[in-house]
Design an enzyme around this catalytic site. Structure first.
Site, short mmCIF file in Angstrom:
data_model
loop_
_atom_site.label_atom_id
_atom_site.label_comp_id
_atom_site.label_asym_id
_atom_site.label_seq_id
_atom_site.Cartn_x
_atom_site.Cartn_y
_atom_site.Cartn_z
N LYS A 42 48.42 35.81 47.88
CA LYS A 42 47.65 35.33 49.05
C LYS A 42 48.57 35.20 50.25
O LYS A 42 48.24 35.66 51.36
CB LYS A 42 47.10 33.93 48.77
N ASP A 65 40.91 28.78 49.65
CA ASP A 65 40.33 28.72 48.31
C ASP A 65 39.36 29.89 48.20
O ASP A 65 38.52 30.09 49.07
CB ASP A 65 39.63 27.39 48.04
N PHE A 125 46.02 42.20 43.63
CA PHE A 125 46.26 41.19 42.60
C PHE A 125 44.91 40.73 42.05
O PHE A 125 43.85 41.15 42.51
CB PHE A 125 47.06 40.00 43.17
N GLY A 126 44.97 39.87 41.07
CA GLY A 126 43.76 39.25 40.53
C GLY A 126 42.73 40.28 40.08
O GLY A 126 43.03 41.22 39.34
N TYR A 127 41.50 40.12 40.56
CA TYR A 127 40.39 40.99 40.15
C TYR A 127 40.33 42.30 40.94
O TYR A 127 39.38 43.07 40.78
CB TYR A 127 39.06 40.24 40.31
N GLU A 185 45.62 18.92 42.51
CA GLU A 185 44.58 19.15 41.50
C GLU A 185 43.30 19.61 42.16
O GLU A 185 42.76 18.92 43.03
CB GLU A 185 44.32 17.85 40.73
N HIS A 240 37.39 39.31 52.15
CA HIS A 240 37.00 37.92 52.35
C HIS A 240 38.09 37.16 53.09
O HIS A 240 37.85 36.43 54.03
CB HIS A 240 36.70 37.29 50.99
N LYS A 287 42.14 46.97 52.34
CA LYS A 287 41.63 45.70 51.80
C LYS A 287 41.63 44.62 52.89
O LYS A 287 40.62 43.95 53.11
CB LYS A 287 42.47 45.26 50.60
P1 ITT Z 1 46.45 28.33 45.33
O1 ITT Z 1 45.42 27.34 44.87
O2 ITT Z 1 47.87 27.86 45.18
O3 ITT Z 1 46.17 28.85 46.71
P2 ITT Z 1 45.23 30.04 43.34
O4 ITT Z 1 45.49 31.45 42.89
O5 ITT Z 1 45.09 28.99 42.26
O6 ITT Z 1 46.38 29.64 44.37
P3 ITT Z 1 42.44 29.70 44.02
O7 ITT Z 1 42.31 28.41 43.30
O8 ITT Z 1 41.79 29.84 45.36
O9 ITT Z 1 43.97 30.05 44.26
O10 ITT Z 1 41.93 30.87 43.06
C1 ITT Z 1 41.79 32.14 43.58
C2 ITT Z 1 41.55 33.12 42.45
O11 ITT Z 1 40.46 33.98 42.80
C3 ITT Z 1 42.75 34.02 42.26
O12 ITT Z 1 43.67 33.49 41.32
C4 ITT Z 1 42.11 35.32 41.80
O13 ITT Z 1 41.81 35.23 40.44
C5 ITT Z 1 40.79 35.32 42.58
N1 ITT Z 1 40.97 35.97 43.90
C6 ITT Z 1 40.90 35.39 45.12
N2 ITT Z 1 41.14 36.26 46.10
C7 ITT Z 1 41.36 37.44 45.49
C8 ITT Z 1 41.67 38.72 45.96
O14 ITT Z 1 41.84 38.97 47.26
N3 ITT Z 1 41.82 39.70 45.07
C9 ITT Z 1 41.67 39.48 43.76
N4 ITT Z 1 41.41 38.29 43.22
C10 ITT Z 1 41.25 37.26 44.08
#
Ligand code: ITT
Length: 216
Positions: A35, A91, A172-174, A62, A200, A195
Site C-alpha cells: 500500500k 482501510d 499484491f493481495g488479490y 487493533e 480504489h 492499476k
Molecule cells: P494496514 O492495516 O497496516 O494498512 P493491511 O494489509 O492489514 O495493512 P487492511 O486491513 O486495509 O490493510 O486490509 C487490506 C487487505 O485487502 C489487504 O491485505 C489485501 O488482502 C486486500 N487489498 C486491499 N487493497 C488491495 C489491492 O490494491 N490489491 C489487492 N488486494 C488488496
C-alpha cells in the site's frame, strides 16, 4: 489555499520521524509495504510519504471495526496521537457479490492467517469455484487525521470480476484474481501504472490530494 498551509509545522509529542525532504510530509498509517509503495508511486513527487515503519515505537492498532471507515479511523487516530502533522490511513478490501460482500473488511485474514495473500487467494478460488456470478469490487476508505482528531475521510472503489485462477505476478493481495471492468487481464498483469490509474486506492487518493491542494 497554499498546499503548505495544510501542513503546519506542528510540535511533535512523541516522534518527529526522519526529515529528509523539503516536500510536505504525509505519514501513512500502514505497515503494508505494498500500500505504502502504491501511494508513494502516485504522490511521491509531491509529498514526502513516510509509513509506519519509519516510527518503530508506534503501537499495534487493533482493527476492531466492522466497516472500512471505522478501521481507517482507528488507524489514523492511533498514529496521529503519536506523530505530528497530517496522518493518512487506508482501510481497504475486496467485496464479492456471490459471497454477500465478503471478505470486505476481513480481506487480509480471509484465508485464516493475517496478511497471508497466498492463503487468502486459495480460499477465494475455493469459494468461487464453479460460481457463475463473479462481480466484485475493491473498496478503499482513507482518513486524514491531525493531532488525534479526524480531519476528513474519502473513499474509492473499482468494479470488476473474480477470475477463475491467478493471472500475473505484479501487485499484491488479490490482484492476480481481480480483473477490473473493461479488461480481461488481472491487476497483477496490468501493472502498477494502469492499476493506480483506476484503482480504489488511486481514486480515494486523488480526492485526498485534491482536498489538500484546494482546501476544504
Ligand atoms: P494496514 O492495516 O497496516 O494498512 P493491511 O494489509 O492489514 O495493512 P487492511 O486491513 O486495509 O490493510 O486490509 C487490506 C487487505 O485487502 C489487504 O491485505 C489485501 O488482502 C486486500 N487489498 C486491499 N487493497 C488491495 C489491492 O490494491 N490489491 C489487492 N488486494 C488488496
Amino acid at each position: 489555499m497554499e498546499l503548505r498551509q495544510r501542513f503546519p509545522r506542528t510540535a511533535n509529542r512523541a516522534s518527529q520521524g526522519p526529515v529528509n525532504s523539503e516536500k510536505p510530509r504525509l505519514v501513512v498509517a500502514t505497515r503494508n509495504a505494498h500500500k505504502a509503495e502504491e501511494i508513494r508511486q502516485m504522490i511521491g513527487d509531491r509529498f514526502e510519504v513516510l509509513d509506519a515503519t519509519a516510527f518503530p515505537d508506534l503501537p499495534e492498532v487493533e482493527e476492531t471495526g466492522t466497516t472500512f471507515l471505522e478501521n481507517a479511523t482507528l488507524k489514523a487516530l492511533a498514529v496521529s496521537r503519536e506523530v505530528g502533522g497530517l496522518v493518512l490511513s487506508d482501510d481497504s478490501g475486496l467485496e464479492v457479490d456471490a459471497l454477500d460482500g465478503r471478505p470486505g473488511v476481513w480481506s487480509s485474514s480471509f484465508g485464516g492467517d493475517e496478511g497471508n495473500h497466498a492463503k487468502n487467494n486459495e480460499r477465494m478460488m475455493r469459494e468461487m469455484k464453479g460460481v457463475e456470478e463473479r462481480a466484485a469490487r475493491f473498496r478503499c476508505v482513507m482518513v486524514l487525521a491531525r493531532d488525534g482528531e479526524v480531519v476528513a475521510d474519502f473513499s474509492g472503489a473499482v468494479e470488476g470480476r473474480i477470475l477463475d485462477g491467478p493471472q500475473g505476478e505484479g501487485g499484491f493481495g488479490y490482484d492476480p484474481l481481480f480483473a477490473p471492468e473493461g479488461h480481461d487481464e488481472s491487476f497483477a498483469e496490468l501493472g502498477s501504472e494502469v492499476k493506480n490509474g483506476m484503482s480504489h486506492r488511486g481514486r480515494a487518493l486523488a480526492q485526498v490530494t485534491a482536498w489538500l491542494e484546494q482546501g476544504a
